[in-house]
Design a protein around this motif. Structure first.
Motif, PDB file in Angstrom:
ATOM      1  N   ALA A 171       0.589  -1.162  -0.042  1.00  0.00           N
ATOM      2  CA  ALA A 171       0.039   0.077   0.035  1.00  0.00           C
ATOM      3  C   ALA A 171       0.886   1.155  -0.101  1.00  0.00           C
ATOM      4  N   MET A 172       2.240   1.222  -0.051  1.00  0.00           N
ATOM      5  CA  MET A 172       3.092   2.574   0.073  1.00  0.00           C
ATOM      6  C   MET A 172       2.885   3.051  -1.205  1.00  0.00           C
ATOM      7  N   THR A 173       2.853   4.396  -1.169  1.00  0.00           N
ATOM      8  CA  THR A 173       2.925   5.147  -2.503  1.00  0.00           C
ATOM      9  C   THR A 173       4.435   5.909  -2.179  1.00  0.00           C
ATOM     10  N   PHE A 174       4.636   6.731  -3.588  1.00  0.00           N
ATOM     11  CA  PHE A 174       6.025   7.408  -3.636  1.00  0.00           C
ATOM     12  C   PHE A 174       5.756   8.710  -4.162  1.00  0.00           C
ATOM     13  N   GLU A 175       6.725   9.538  -4.038  1.00  0.00           N
ATOM     14  CA  GLU A 175       6.758  10.910  -4.746  1.00  0.00           C
ATOM     15  C   GLU A 175       8.165  11.069  -5.287  1.00  0.00           C
ATOM     16  N   ARG A 176       8.401  11.784  -6.132  1.00  0.00           N
ATOM     17  CA  ARG A 176       9.701  12.025  -6.976  1.00  0.00           C
ATOM     18  C   ARG A 176      10.315  13.202  -6.137  1.00  0.00           C
ATOM     19  N   LEU A 177      11.396  13.093  -5.800  1.00  0.00           N
ATOM     20  CA  LEU A 177      12.249  14.222  -5.207  1.00  0.00           C
ATOM     21  C   LEU A 177      12.977  14.987  -5.970  1.00  0.00           C
ATOM     22  N   LYS A 178      13.743  14.216  -6.945  1.00  0.00           N
ATOM     23  CA  LYS A 178      14.431  14.984  -8.368  1.00  0.00           C
ATOM     24  C   LYS A 178      14.552  14.334  -9.442  1.00  0.00           C
ATOM     25  N   GLU A 179      14.928  14.928 -10.329  1.00  0.00           N
ATOM     26  CA  GLU A 179      15.056  14.248 -11.870  1.00  0.00           C
ATOM     27  C   GLU A 179      16.389  13.122 -11.644  1.00  0.00           C
ATOM     28  N   LEU A 180      16.184  12.233 -12.580  1.00  0.00           N
ATOM     29  CA  LEU A 180      17.006  11.268 -12.988  1.00  0.00           C
ATOM     30  C   LEU A 180      18.128  11.759 -13.842  1.00  0.00           C
ATOM     31  N   PRO A 181      19.311  11.373 -13.737  1.00  0.00           N
ATOM     32  CA  PRO A 181      20.347  11.806 -14.462  1.00  0.00           C
ATOM     33  C   PRO A 181      19.982  11.391 -16.000  1.00  0.00           C
ATOM     34  N   ALA A 182      20.688  12.061 -16.937  1.00  0.00           N
ATOM     35  CA  ALA A 182      20.294  11.876 -18.275  1.00  0.00           C
ATOM     36  C   ALA A 182      20.861  10.402 -18.845  1.00  0.00           C
ATOM     37  N   PRO A 183      20.332   9.521 -19.517  1.00  0.00           N
ATOM     38  CA  PRO A 183      20.978   8.261 -19.713  1.00  0.00           C
ATOM     39  C   PRO A 183      22.364   8.467 -20.469  1.00  0.00           C
ATOM     40  N   ASN A 184      23.292   7.411 -20.245  1.00  0.00           N
ATOM     41  CA  ASN A 184      24.412   7.295 -20.662  1.00  0.00           C
ATOM     42  C   ASN A 184      24.102   7.192 -22.346  1.00  0.00           C
ATOM     43  N   TYR A 226      10.345   4.835 -12.067  1.00  0.00           N
ATOM     44  CA  TYR A 226      10.403   6.236 -11.938  1.00  0.00           C
ATOM     45  C   TYR A 226       9.439   6.977 -12.661  1.00  0.00           C
ATOM     46  N   GLU A 227       9.344   6.804 -14.079  1.00  0.00           N
ATOM     47  CA  GLU A 227       8.362   7.414 -14.848  1.00  0.00           C
ATOM     48  C   GLU A 227       6.861   7.037 -14.621  1.00  0.00           C
ATOM     49  N   LEU A 228       6.617   5.772 -14.034  1.00  0.00           N
ATOM     50  CA  LEU A 228       5.291   5.252 -13.605  1.00  0.00           C
ATOM     51  C   LEU A 228       5.000   6.023 -12.211  1.00  0.00           C
ATOM     52  N   VAL A 254      13.729   0.190  -4.414  1.00  0.00           N
ATOM     53  CA  VAL A 254      14.595   0.406  -3.408  1.00  0.00           C
ATOM     54  C   VAL A 254      15.787   1.160  -3.679  1.00  0.00           C
ATOM     55  N   ASN A 255      16.291   0.835  -4.714  1.00  0.00           N
ATOM     56  CA  ASN A 255      17.385   1.589  -5.670  1.00  0.00           C
ATOM     57  C   ASN A 255      17.316   3.180  -5.576  1.00  0.00           C
ATOM     58  N   LEU A 256      15.825   3.359  -5.976  1.00  0.00           N
ATOM     59  CA  LEU A 256      15.446   4.726  -6.099  1.00  0.00           C
ATOM     60  C   LEU A 256      15.452   5.521  -4.657  1.00  0.00           C
ATOM     61  N   LEU A 257      15.120   4.658  -3.710  1.00  0.00           N
ATOM     62  CA  LEU A 257      14.830   5.333  -2.351  1.00  0.00           C
ATOM     63  C   LEU A 257      16.125   5.601  -1.897  1.00  0.00           C
ATOM     64  N   ASN A 258      17.168   4.580  -1.973  1.00  0.00           N
ATOM     65  CA  ASN A 258      18.470   4.662  -1.436  1.00  0.00           C
ATOM     66  C   ASN A 258      19.446   5.657  -2.066  1.00  0.00           C
ATOM     67  N   LEU A 259      19.269   5.892  -3.411  1.00  0.00           N
ATOM     68  CA  LEU A 259      19.655   7.153  -4.048  1.00  0.00           C
ATOM     69  C   LEU A 259      19.115   8.477  -3.768  1.00  0.00           C
ATOM     70  N   GLU A 260      17.767   8.409  -3.187  1.00  0.00           N
ATOM     71  CA  GLU A 260      17.394   9.520  -2.895  1.00  0.00           C
ATOM     72  C   GLU A 260      16.521  10.214  -4.078  1.00  0.00           C
ATOM     73  N   TYR A 261      16.172   9.652  -5.068  1.00  0.00           N
ATOM     74  CA  TYR A 261      15.516  10.147  -5.992  1.00  0.00           C
ATOM     75  C   TYR A 261      13.943  10.085  -5.849  1.00  0.00           C
ATOM     76  N   ILE A 262      13.645   9.409  -4.981  1.00  0.00           N
ATOM     77  CA  ILE A 262      11.797   9.384  -4.319  1.00  0.00           C
ATOM     78  C   ILE A 262      11.933   9.179  -2.987  1.00  0.00           C
ATOM     79  N   ARG A 263      10.635   9.620  -2.472  1.00  0.00           N
ATOM     80  CA  ARG A 263      10.362   9.273  -1.154  1.00  0.00           C
ATOM     81  C   ARG A 263       9.251   8.528  -0.921  1.00  0.00           C
TER      82      ARG A 263
END
Length: 396
Positions: A171-184, A226-228, A254-263
């Protein structure tokens, strides 16, 4: 080949390994109190897996609707056509243009892999393998090597507890904190189709950081998830929309949370903190590591004092004189637990698992005979990462 019994005596990993190594063709029937699954093999490769007791939501048509790849109306129309023509549902959907053949194959592959990996969570059940002719439909499902399924299944089981510490509720939801870096730019071609790239990532090996469930860089799976992310979309909805499966979607979160891209937000509306709480976890982890090392060493010594091969009166050749298969399996399970404990101590002390089991002997955690007792052959061991490994008793 007669192969029947309970999963308590012969685990799902042993069964898949045996059928794969001997390149058998037939059907493996598995039953538990709540589920019944059939796994189809052709020349040792898995070509299909079906849950006889599959819930309605897990049927391919409903999976496509939940992923928003087709609409409810399109599914109902296709089901009506299926009744009249007796064609397969997938053929009806692709012939009407409701979904492309490629995306349908990806979803059917996901359905198979989710069914297979779910078997690794079974605690009890029965199995029976019957050699019979099996037709492979390579247009719908790409055959899976048993060894690949084993490695992925063990990885999932090993990492799930760590993922669940972060993703504690569907039931957890998420919000974006910052934009992802541009793809390689080097991966631009792979990133062009997010669905395809994310799906491929979910079933391929990636170089991970030393922390379980974390990657050194943002991959296409993380980008897709992230986009979803949107207000009101919980974990279950993100799993459905991403089409990556529950484990891969949760791991990307989990990866997005650990890297602080989402909350993350709990169902009650509270957001998860990543500052002081994470510091406490890291400090606690250092203390816990020392405590765990002491406990595991004590347990290792306790088990070792009761499982030393030289304390058993088995004659000149313990592996051959102890001929009862049930007794051998019982001893093997206890000995395997002892090897696993030694591997954990080695990892805690050295920071990574050994490349070979012989390293446990070299540092004095085990003796040479421990690596094969009660068998003639050595235990099967493969290190898959600094923290993950596969350990199986020899096939008899």
């Amino acid at each position: 080949m007669a192969l029947t019994g309970t999963l308590k005596d012969f685990g799902i990993a042993d069964i898949l390994q045996l059928i794969g190594q001997q390149q058998k063709t037939g059907v493996l029937y598995l039953k538990s109190k709540e589920q019944e699954v059939q796994v189809f093999f052709r020349d040792g490769a898995i070509v299909r897996a079906e849950s006889v007791t599959r819930k309605k939501k897990d049927l391919i048509g409903n999976m496509l609707v939940r992923a928003e790849l087709i609409t409810e109306q399109q599914l109902e129309s296709a089901l009506e056509t299926q009744k009249r023509t007796l064609k397969r549902l997938g053929d009806v959907l692709t012939s009407t243009g409701a979904i492309s053949a490629q995306k349908l194959k990806q979803m059917m592959q996901l359905q198979v892999t989710e069914t297979l990996y779910g078997l690794f969570l079974w605690k009890a059940g029965t199995y029976e393998f019957k050699q019979e002719e099996v037709q492979a439909d390579s247009e719908s499902i790409t055959p899976l090597r048993a060894e690949s399924v084993l490695m992925e299944g063990f990885r999932m089981v090993d990492e799930w507890p760590h993922v669940r510490k972060k993703i504690s509720s569907d039931a957890m939801t998420f919000e974006r904190l910052k934009e992802l870096p541009a793809p390689n730019p080097k991966n631009k071609k792979q990133e062009e189709d997010d669905f395809d790239a994310s799906f491929d990532d979910a079933f391929s090996e990636e170089k991970k950081d030393e922390n379980k469930g974390e990657f050194k860089s943002i991959g296409s799976a993380e980008r897709r998830v992230y986009e979803l992310i949107a207000p009101g979309r919980d974990v279950r909805k993100l799993v459905d929309l991403s089409s990556l499966g529950e484990f891969e979607t949760s791991k990307a979160l989990v990866n997005l949370l650990n890297l602080e891209y989402i909350r993350a937000h709990q169902a009650s509306g509270r957001s998860s903190s990543s500052g002081g709480a994470n510091l406490l976890v890291r400090v606690g982890g250092v203390v816990a590591r020392a405590v765990v090392t002491v406990i595991v060493l004590a347990a290792l010594g306790f088990v070792g004092s009761r499982l030393r091969p030289d304390t058993w009166d088995l004659g000149d050749d313990s592996a051959s004189s102890f001929a009862d298969p049930a007794a051998q399996r019982l001893l093997a399970r206890a000995q395997q637990a002892r090897i696993e404990a030694a591997l954990e101590v080695f990892r805690l002390e050295k920071g990574a698992l050994p490349e070979r089991l012989d390293a446990l002997v070299e540092v004095g955690l085990l003796q040479q005979e421990d690596l094969r007792y009660p068998w003639r052959d050595d235990y099967y061991y493969r290190r898959t990462s600094d923290r993950q490994f596969i350990l199986l008793s020899p096939l008899r």
